[in-house]
Design a protein around this motif. Structure first.
Motif, PDB file in Angstrom:
ATOM      1  N   TYR A   4     -24.200 -23.362  37.612  1.00  0.00           N
ATOM      2  CA  TYR A   4     -23.120 -24.164  38.205  1.00  0.00           C
ATOM      3  C   TYR A   4     -23.679 -25.268  39.099  1.00  0.00           C
ATOM      4  O   TYR A   4     -23.074 -26.330  39.239  1.00  0.00           O
ATOM      5  N   GLN A   5     -24.873 -25.022  39.689  1.00  0.00           N
ATOM      6  CA  GLN A   5     -25.500 -26.066  40.509  1.00  0.00           C
ATOM      7  C   GLN A   5     -25.980 -27.221  39.622  1.00  0.00           C
ATOM      8  O   GLN A   5     -25.862 -28.390  39.991  1.00  0.00           O
ATOM      9  N   GLN A   6     -26.502 -26.858  38.446  1.00  0.00           N
ATOM     10  CA  GLN A   6     -26.910 -27.891  37.470  1.00  0.00           C
ATOM     11  C   GLN A   6     -25.723 -28.754  37.048  1.00  0.00           C
ATOM     12  O   GLN A   6     -25.806 -29.979  37.020  1.00  0.00           O
ATOM     13  N   ILE A   7     -24.610 -28.057  36.743  1.00  0.00           N
ATOM     14  CA  ILE A   7     -23.413 -28.788  36.310  1.00  0.00           C
ATOM     15  C   ILE A   7     -22.919 -29.687  37.444  1.00  0.00           C
ATOM     16  O   ILE A   7     -22.559 -30.854  37.224  1.00  0.00           O
ATOM     17  N   THR A  38     -19.953 -25.483  28.949  1.00  0.00           N
ATOM     18  CA  THR A  38     -20.034 -24.319  29.818  1.00  0.00           C
ATOM     19  C   THR A  38     -18.664 -23.672  29.985  1.00  0.00           C
ATOM     20  O   THR A  38     -17.656 -24.185  29.488  1.00  0.00           O
ATOM     21  N   SER A  39     -18.649 -22.531  30.668  1.00  0.00           N
ATOM     22  CA  SER A  39     -17.407 -21.761  30.815  1.00  0.00           C
ATOM     23  C   SER A  39     -16.514 -22.340  31.910  1.00  0.00           C
ATOM     24  O   SER A  39     -16.958 -23.127  32.756  1.00  0.00           O
ATOM     25  N   LYS A  40     -15.264 -21.888  31.909  1.00  0.00           N
ATOM     26  CA  LYS A  40     -14.299 -22.331  32.906  1.00  0.00           C
ATOM     27  C   LYS A  40     -14.754 -21.934  34.313  1.00  0.00           C
ATOM     28  O   LYS A  40     -14.689 -22.735  35.247  1.00  0.00           O
ATOM     29  N   SER A  41     -15.244 -20.693  34.446  1.00  0.00           N
ATOM     30  CA  SER A  41     -15.618 -20.228  35.792  1.00  0.00           C
ATOM     31  C   SER A  41     -16.801 -21.036  36.337  1.00  0.00           C
ATOM     32  O   SER A  41     -16.874 -21.310  37.538  1.00  0.00           O
TER      33      SER A  41
END
Lengths: 235, 235
Positions: A4-7, A38-41
């Motif tokens: 999530y940090q990458q995104i 990637t996923s929603k979460s």
């Protein structure tokens, strides 16, 4: 770095690359999910991180929007402290003193160490775009910051601690005062005795909660202006 | 208030009521779930909020710990801005001017309104524990802050905007400078011309992203010291 940090980094880069102004609506979650594969979460965690960093805001029932401020030349006083916020400026340093000392009672208290323990004491002037930015005195717990030298202290000591020593910097407590320069400080900063200064005392902690650096910094009022964002907690 | 915000408040109150020092380990998730009769995801969201507010920190693989700073008398410069951070102090205000004006180009730009729109202009001195804290000039978009009077401006205008007008305050951009007082400011603050001041310009936004207040505040250096926390992003 977690997914999530990458995104979050990629979304931030997209915002900057496309120079999106404040108020620009980001694509809906489904579009971001497919765009970043990637996923929603994960998308939600990435957006939550960007909100905490002050880069987006959420309007309930309406969407996620870009947050950007409109002044240049301000040092960002972000959630993450100053450390990596000076990267947009040309920062250099001159080391005035560097040695191993026994801490004063105050330094020992702030670093939660014993008066018999050792600290690295570093006194330096930092320059921004060739002008004096600040006079800094820092005390590093030598049990954590095991080695320092002049060459390291001429650059970013925090980069060295993170990358050279592999320590993880966690959080900090800053105490900010407005005061007048004494004669010695004024001389170092190239200002007049009695001129204003921002005087900041900071305790920096590793991510395991141990304090490793207690610093006292006097800022040159002519060179330092700071940007500070407050954020909501909606995401 | 959402469930996780309630739980966060309760955990915060427990920390304060029991005066837990920095570094105290909180109970494990399962214990918190049964103590607050809630789900794991709600406890995690509550802890994440407390981390962002600088009240706890997480050490991966080890637990959640209390974060508390150790100095009194500092105004907290938190993520949520100053507004509710002055609550621990005795704050009063004297209104010097209050009227409806056409905005200057600068004010119109910062409030994203038309030069023909109306703003409420409020100039006041705020006092902390009976001493002058700051000289404040604020410009409120009258389309949002539809009514103000002297009585309201003598108290907390933000409380009135939130509770009286029902507007939801979202976030803010603060630009912080260190300057010298001019003669007029010095007189209002009871200081000398040329004394230091912290000069803060802030744009406050509603939670829908609309700016509603542009303010310029000069702080009395003798009365104002600020506490600022940076937080990690681990939770």
């Amino acid at each position: 770095m977690l997914k999530y940090q990458q995104i979050a980094n990629e979304i931030q880069q997209d915002i900057e690359k496309n120079d999106l102004p404040q108020g620009t609506k980001l694509p809906v979650l489904e579009t971001l999910m497919s765009q970043y594969k990637t996923s929603k979460s994960t998308v939600i965690k990435a957006l939550s991180l960007l909100e905490r960093k002050g880069l987006v805001y959420q309007v309930r029932g309406s969407g996620i929007f870009v947050r950007r401020h409109n002044r240049k030349g301000y040092i960002s006083f972000s959630n993450q402290g100053f450390s990596d916020e000076l990267s947009g400026f040309d920062i250099t340093a001159k080391v005035l003193e560097l040695d191993i000392q026994k801490p004063s009672a105050e330094v020992a208290f702030n670093l939660k160490i014993d008066p018999e323990d050792d600290v690295y004491y570093v006194k330096r002037i930092r320059y921004i775009n060739g002008q004096t930015l600040c006079l800094e005195e820092s005390y590093y717990n030598k049990a954590i910051v095991t080695y320092l030298n002049n060459e390291i202290a001429t650059g970013s000591i925090f980069d060295y601690i993170s990358n050279g020593l592999g320590a993880k910097i966690g959080f900090s407590d800053m105490y900010v005062h407005i005061q007048k320069l004494d004669e010695n400080e004024a001389q170092h900063l190239g200002l007049q005795t009695g001129d204003p200064k921002l005087f900041v005392e900071t305790i920096f902690y590793l991510n395991n909660g141990l304090p490793f650096d207690f610093s006292r910094i006097s800022y040159n009022y002519e060179q330092s202006q700071f940007f500070f964002q407050s954020t909501g907690y909606s995401l």
